[in-house]
Enzyme design. Structure first.
Site, PDB file in Angstrom:
ATOM      1  CG  ASP A   1      -0.328  -0.560   2.473  1.00  0.00           C
ATOM      2  OD1 ASP A   1       0.908  -0.585   2.563  1.00  0.00           O
ATOM      3  OD2 ASP A   1      -1.074  -0.966   3.378  1.00  0.00           O
TER       4      ASP A   1
ATOM      5  CG  ASN B   1      -8.728  -1.327  12.138  1.00  0.00           C
ATOM      6  OD1 ASN B   1      -7.781  -1.996  11.723  1.00  0.00           O
ATOM      7  ND2 ASN B   1      -9.224  -0.306  11.470  1.00  0.00           N
TER       8      ASN B   1
ATOM      9  CG  HIS C   1      -5.785  -2.248   8.962  1.00  0.00           C
ATOM     10  ND1 HIS C   1      -5.830  -0.904   9.256  1.00  0.00           N
ATOM     11  CD2 HIS C   1      -4.470  -2.582   9.079  1.00  0.00           C
ATOM     12  CE1 HIS C   1      -4.615  -0.458   9.521  1.00  0.00           C
ATOM     13  NE2 HIS C   1      -3.778  -1.459   9.438  1.00  0.00           N
TER      14      HIS C   1
ATOM     15  CD  GLU D   1      -8.654   0.988   7.803  1.00  0.00           C
ATOM     16  OE1 GLU D   1      -8.564   0.056   8.629  1.00  0.00           O
ATOM     17  OE2 GLU D   1      -8.069   2.083   7.962  1.00  0.00           O
TER      18      GLU D   1
HETATM   19  C1  F6R Z   1       1.593  -1.531   6.070  1.00  0.00           C
HETATM   20  C2  F6R Z   1       0.260  -2.069   6.214  1.00  0.00           C
HETATM   21  C3  F6R Z   1      -0.500  -2.023   7.491  1.00  0.00           C
HETATM   22  C4  F6R Z   1       0.346  -2.366   8.713  1.00  0.00           C
HETATM   23  C5  F6R Z   1      -0.507  -2.350   9.986  1.00  0.00           C
HETATM   24  C6  F6R Z   1       0.330  -2.569  11.227  1.00  0.00           C
HETATM   25  O1  F6R Z   1       2.076  -1.693   4.750  1.00  0.00           O
HETATM   26  O2  F6R Z   1      -0.249  -2.541   5.242  1.00  0.00           O
HETATM   27  O3  F6R Z   1      -1.583  -2.913   7.414  1.00  0.00           O
HETATM   28  O4  F6R Z   1       0.915  -3.619   8.546  1.00  0.00           O
HETATM   29  O5  F6R Z   1      -1.162  -1.116  10.086  1.00  0.00           O
HETATM   30  O6  F6R Z   1       1.242  -1.521  11.350  1.00  0.00           O
HETATM   31  P1  F6R Z   1       2.408  -1.549  12.429  1.00  0.00           P
HETATM   32  O7  F6R Z   1       3.330  -2.640  12.031  1.00  0.00           O
HETATM   33  O8  F6R Z   1       3.069  -0.191  12.302  1.00  0.00           O
HETATM   34  O9  F6R Z   1       1.764  -1.772  13.753  1.00  0.00           O
END
Ligand code: F6R
Length: 240
Positions: free
Chosen positions: A67, A135, A137, A142
């Site tokens: 992303d 959450n 995701h 989401e």
């Molecule tokens: C990042 C991504 C997000 C993160 C998630 C956890 O490319 O796709 O889904 O993996 O938000 O983020 P952290 O590792 O910062 O807790």
């Protein structure tokens, strides 16, 4: 889903490297699906250490990221393109042309999503690395994103904007939209490696691994993947 619980983040990263290293060492032409965020940083350090110590080559490895924030150019320090370059790619012998991510500044959203869909169709991932949102995701899919989704632009939830604000000088600077790979494409990887660290992930880890498979918890779809490994540290696994 195969679950490994580690005593701390350092162990989580070492275990994650065992899985990722196996793919890269056994297949110099492997295609990696990669993630940004805080969780994979320890794994990326281990990949860099291994490259420096053992010369494991990435010259023929290709990568596709999950992303990118909408509106951030690839040289913006908070863009995911910049993150990947700084935290992994520039330390390895990977070809820049073999690394892929959505273009956050693309004017035509639909054309950009179509370009990324085509690219993903042409490079099936041998392994997809994921972090987990508090959450539930995965990538920026989401809650309530259809399991059949492909690359699309999302409105980030308040929860995600708050979680990610720590990486910006002010919450008002966090982009409100992002391009993300879809859930269908994540599920197409031959193997999935999802990492979770810290207490704030404990509920999401429980819902992902033992809750109902529902679009309300995007990560719960991983229960349906035939080859998915979850590595969680003790805190993230505390509700399992
Ligand atoms: C990042 C991504 C997000 C993160 C998630 C956890 O490319 O796709 O889904 O993996 O938000 O983020 P952290 O590792 O910062 O807790």
């Amino acid at each position: 889903m195969e679950i490994f619980i580690t005593k701390d983040y350092e162990d989580l990263s070492a275990k994650a490297f065992e899985v990722m290293g196996r793919v890269v060492i056994s297949n110099p032409y492997a295609v990696l699906g990669l993630a940004t965020g805080t969780t994979p940083l320890g794994l990326y350090s281990k990949m860099i250490e291994d490259y420096k110590a053992h010369g494991t080559s990435y010259a023929h490895i290709r990568a596709a990221n999950l992303d990118e924030y909408k509106g951030l150019p690839k040289d913006h320090p908070q863009s995911y393109a910049y993150f990947m370059r700084e935290n992994l790619f520039r330390h390895l012998d990977i070809e820049e042309g073999n690394t892929n991510i959505e273009n956050g500044t693309a004017q035509d959203e639909q054309a950009e999503c179509a370009r990324y869909n085509k690219l993903l169709a042409e490079m099936p991932r041998d392994i997809q690395l994921l972090g987990l949102g508090s959450n539930g995701h995965i990538a920026f899919n989401e809650p309530y994103t259809p399991f059949g989704s492909e690359t699309h632009v999302v409105d980030l939830t308040e929860n995600t904007i708050k979680d990610n604000a720590r990486l910006f000088s002010d919450i008002s600077e966090v982009p409100k939209k992002a391009f993300t790979m879809g859930i269908k494409q994540i599920m197409q990887a031959k193997q999935i490696l999802i990492l979770a660290s810290g207490k704030n992930k404990a509920e999401a880890v429980y819902n992902m691994a033992h809750g109902k498979v529902t679009e309300e918890v995007p990560a719960s779809v991983l229960q349906l993947h035939p080859n998915c490994i979850l590595i969680a540290d003790k805190e993230a696994a505390s509700k399992l």
